[in-house]
Design a protein around this motif. Structure first.
Motif, PDB file in Angstrom:
ATOM      1  N   THR A   1       0.824  -1.205   0.000  1.00  0.00           N
ATOM      2  CA  THR A   1       0.000   0.000   0.000  1.00  0.00           C
ATOM      3  C   THR A   1       0.861   1.260   0.000  1.00  0.00           C
ATOM      4  O   THR A   1       0.590   2.219  -0.734  1.00  0.00           O
ATOM      5  N   LEU A   2       1.908   1.282   0.815  1.00  0.00           N
ATOM      6  CA  LEU A   2       2.797   2.440   0.847  1.00  0.00           C
ATOM      7  C   LEU A   2       3.514   2.626  -0.493  1.00  0.00           C
ATOM      8  O   LEU A   2       3.634   3.752  -1.007  1.00  0.00           O
ATOM      9  N   VAL A   3       3.975   1.524  -1.084  1.00  0.00           N
ATOM     10  CA  VAL A   3       4.660   1.609  -2.374  1.00  0.00           C
ATOM     11  C   VAL A   3       3.709   2.109  -3.449  1.00  0.00           C
ATOM     12  O   VAL A   3       4.059   2.971  -4.274  1.00  0.00           O
ATOM     13  N   ARG A   4       2.480   1.591  -3.446  1.00  0.00           N
ATOM     14  CA  ARG A   4       1.506   2.002  -4.457  1.00  0.00           C
ATOM     15  C   ARG A   4       1.026   3.431  -4.243  1.00  0.00           C
ATOM     16  O   ARG A   4       0.704   4.133  -5.204  1.00  0.00           O
ATOM     17  N   PHE A   5       0.925   3.863  -2.982  1.00  0.00           N
ATOM     18  CA  PHE A   5       0.567   5.254  -2.714  1.00  0.00           C
ATOM     19  C   PHE A   5       1.622   6.174  -3.317  1.00  0.00           C
ATOM     20  O   PHE A   5       1.301   7.183  -3.959  1.00  0.00           O
ATOM     21  N   ALA A   6       2.882   5.817  -3.102  1.00  0.00           N
ATOM     22  CA  ALA A   6       3.978   6.607  -3.654  1.00  0.00           C
ATOM     23  C   ALA A   6       3.907   6.653  -5.177  1.00  0.00           C
ATOM     24  O   ALA A   6       4.022   7.722  -5.796  1.00  0.00           O
ATOM     25  N   ASN A   7       3.721   5.496  -5.794  1.00  0.00           N
ATOM     26  CA  ASN A   7       3.634   5.436  -7.251  1.00  0.00           C
ATOM     27  C   ASN A   7       2.426   6.210  -7.759  1.00  0.00           C
ATOM     28  O   ASN A   7       2.486   6.904  -8.783  1.00  0.00           O
ATOM     29  N   GLY A   8       1.305   6.114  -7.023  1.00  0.00           N
ATOM     30  CA  GLY A   8       0.090   6.812  -7.440  1.00  0.00           C
ATOM     31  C   GLY A   8       0.233   8.314  -7.434  1.00  0.00           C
ATOM     32  O   GLY A   8      -0.458   9.015  -8.187  1.00  0.00           O
ATOM     33  N   MET A   9       1.095   8.857  -6.598  1.00  0.00           N
ATOM     34  CA  MET A   9       1.309  10.301  -6.548  1.00  0.00           C
ATOM     35  C   MET A   9       1.860  10.849  -7.861  1.00  0.00           C
ATOM     36  O   MET A   9       1.588  12.006  -8.225  1.00  0.00           O
ATOM     37  N   VAL A  10       2.624  10.045  -8.584  1.00  0.00           N
ATOM     38  CA  VAL A  10       3.361  10.581  -9.735  1.00  0.00           C
ATOM     39  C   VAL A  10       3.111   9.828 -11.041  1.00  0.00           C
ATOM     40  O   VAL A  10       3.507  10.305 -12.109  1.00  0.00           O
ATOM     41  N   TYR A  11       2.450   8.673 -10.992  1.00  0.00           N
ATOM     42  CA  TYR A  11       2.316   7.810 -12.165  1.00  0.00           C
ATOM     43  C   TYR A  11       1.715   8.543 -13.361  1.00  0.00           C
ATOM     44  O   TYR A  11       2.210   8.434 -14.484  1.00  0.00           O
TER      45      TYR A  11
END
Length: 447
Positions: free
Chosen positions: A256-266
């Protein structure tokens, strides 16, 4: 965790060997993979370019972030009912329904410029708003059908071979991720106006959606489908959340933390290349005595960058799945998480040259090494007949938390600066990777 001894006769790994084994798969997994290929072509030809399409239709950077957040909401809301529907009525009919809805979404995207700015009850509907409507539909096969696709692979694969099973289907599907953006780049190069050339891409995506829907409906053998209990409402969601296998919880937190990070900039990756750096490609290529002049716009060049990313993904997924059978799923999943985490900071600090961009996106392709093992780690602990629901529950939790990530990234992009957005994203991703490394558990079949 004990290290597995290598087999006495080592099996060949790599994309070519995976394709050979692919055509020996169970019929249902084969048909599912063919449908994945068709829909993935449609998605990858369109999805990564939609932020550019939004901007071309008049949207701001913050709206692009909101578009990503709506996509996150869909990713959070759709998988659970999709998994429940799959477990209840079977994979064939659920995937056919989801395919039809997705194809309709491609049609809405195609027609968005023609719909123009409409006034409804005194409120002006801008052309880019139709992209939000299309998104609600186009995500159906990918998100509603998530549980069904996991369940099909699980019921046809030995537990100790789950990563290899997912690697076979993923390698075939990710080939579409390679072909789709490159084909899109070719089509985008046919007309100087992006809003015109991208509609060529959308028209082809509609065709792939129709082919994928028909293929999975008429070729899929539903005789081996396992049918679960009927859906009992919100109370059942709470029960499934409580009964989620304990081994999934550390994976869920880190993921979830990794995907949250990716979702910020994807959603901003394409804008970094096309607007922030404005990197295209002008070069002369000599082959067999003939010289060819290349003059790619930034949007077209981005399609080729995605092709580079997927080429690396194809090269690493099958060997990584084989490595997982010897060292376990956890180290391979952690590798993928780590690349996810650091990619934003690598991209935003890279030189604005075509060569640097090619290397950066090649590095991004390494993150897919952990994808088959990640999927095996999610669905492995599930009981037979509940694979779709366990998968849906996992993604419901993960994607619900991730919902605001793109809006946060969009706010930072529009009102602060892109560098800060990408730096914060990398920091959050590294925290998630570290958490999984410390607390993550191994699936028994690989321990």
């Amino acid at each position: 965790m004990t290290t597995r001894e290598p087999d006495t006769q080592a099996e060949a790994t790599g994309p070519l060997e995976t394709f050979r084994r692919f055509f020996a798969l169970e019929r249902d997994v084969l048909v599912l993979s063919l449908a994945m290929f068709a829909f993935s072509l449609g998605f990858q030809m369109t999805n990564r370019f939609l932020p550019e399409y939004l901007v071309a239709l008049g949207a701001s950077g913050f709206v692009v972030g909101l578009f990503g957040t709506v996509g996150n909401i869909i990713s959070a809301v759709y998988p659970y009912p999709g998994g429940a529907i799959s477990d209840r009525i079977g994979s064939r009919y659920s995937l056919t329904l989801f395919g039809l809805v997705s194809t309709l979404g491609f049609v809405v995207w195609l027609l968005a410029p023609d719909l123009g700015a409409l006034s409804v009850a005194g409120v002006t509907i801008r052309p880019w708003l139709w992209l939000f409507v299309g998104l609600l539909l186009a995500q159906a096969w990918k998100s509603f059908g998530l549980g069904a696709t996991f369940a099909v692979v699980k019921q046809a694969t030995d537990p100790s071979r789950l990563a290899a099973g997912f690697a076979s289907t993923e390698t075939f599907r990710r080939t579409a991720f390679l072909v789709g953006p490159v084909l899109a780049a070719v089509l985008i190069g046919l007309h100087p106006a992006f809003t015109v050339s991208f509609r060529y891409v959308l028209a082809v995506a509609v065709g792939f959606g129709v082919v994928g829907t028909l293929a999975q409906h008429f070729l899929y053998d539903a005789s081996e489908d396992t049918i679960g209990d009927s859906f009992a409402g919100v109370g059942e969601i709470r029960r499934d959340l409580r009964e989620m296998p304990a081994a999934l919880r550390p994976l869920l937190v880190g993921d979830t933390l990794v995907r949250f990070a990716n979702g910020m900039v994807y959603v901003f990756f394409v804008l970094v290349v096309t607007q922030l750096y404005e990197v295209g490609l002008e070069a002369t290529v000599s082959v067999a005595g003939f010289s060819y002049a290349l003059d790619l716009s930034p949007a077209a060049f981005f399609g080729y960058l995605l092709g580079v990313e997927m080429l690396i993904a194809l090269l690493v997924m099958a060997p990584a799945a084989k490595v997982a059978e010897r060292v376990g799923l956890k180290p391979v999943v952690a590798l993928g998480f780590a690349v996810y985490a650091v990619f934003p900071i690598v991209l935003i600090n890279a030189p604005a040259t075509w060569g640097a961009m090619a290397l950066v996106f090649a590095f991004s392709g390494v993150r897919f090494a952990g994808l088959p093992s990640h999927k095996a780690l999610i669905v492995g602990p599930a009981e037979r007949g509940a694979g779709g629901r366990v998968t849906g529950t996992y993604y419901l939790l993960r994607n619900t938390v991730v919902i605001p990530s793109a809006a946060l990234g969009g706010y930072l992009w529009e009102f602060v600066n892109p560098e800060l957005a990408f730096t914060i994203a990398a920091a959050i991703g590294l925290v998630g990777t570290g958490y999984f490394l410390v607390f993550g558990e191994e699936f028994e079949a690989y321990a």
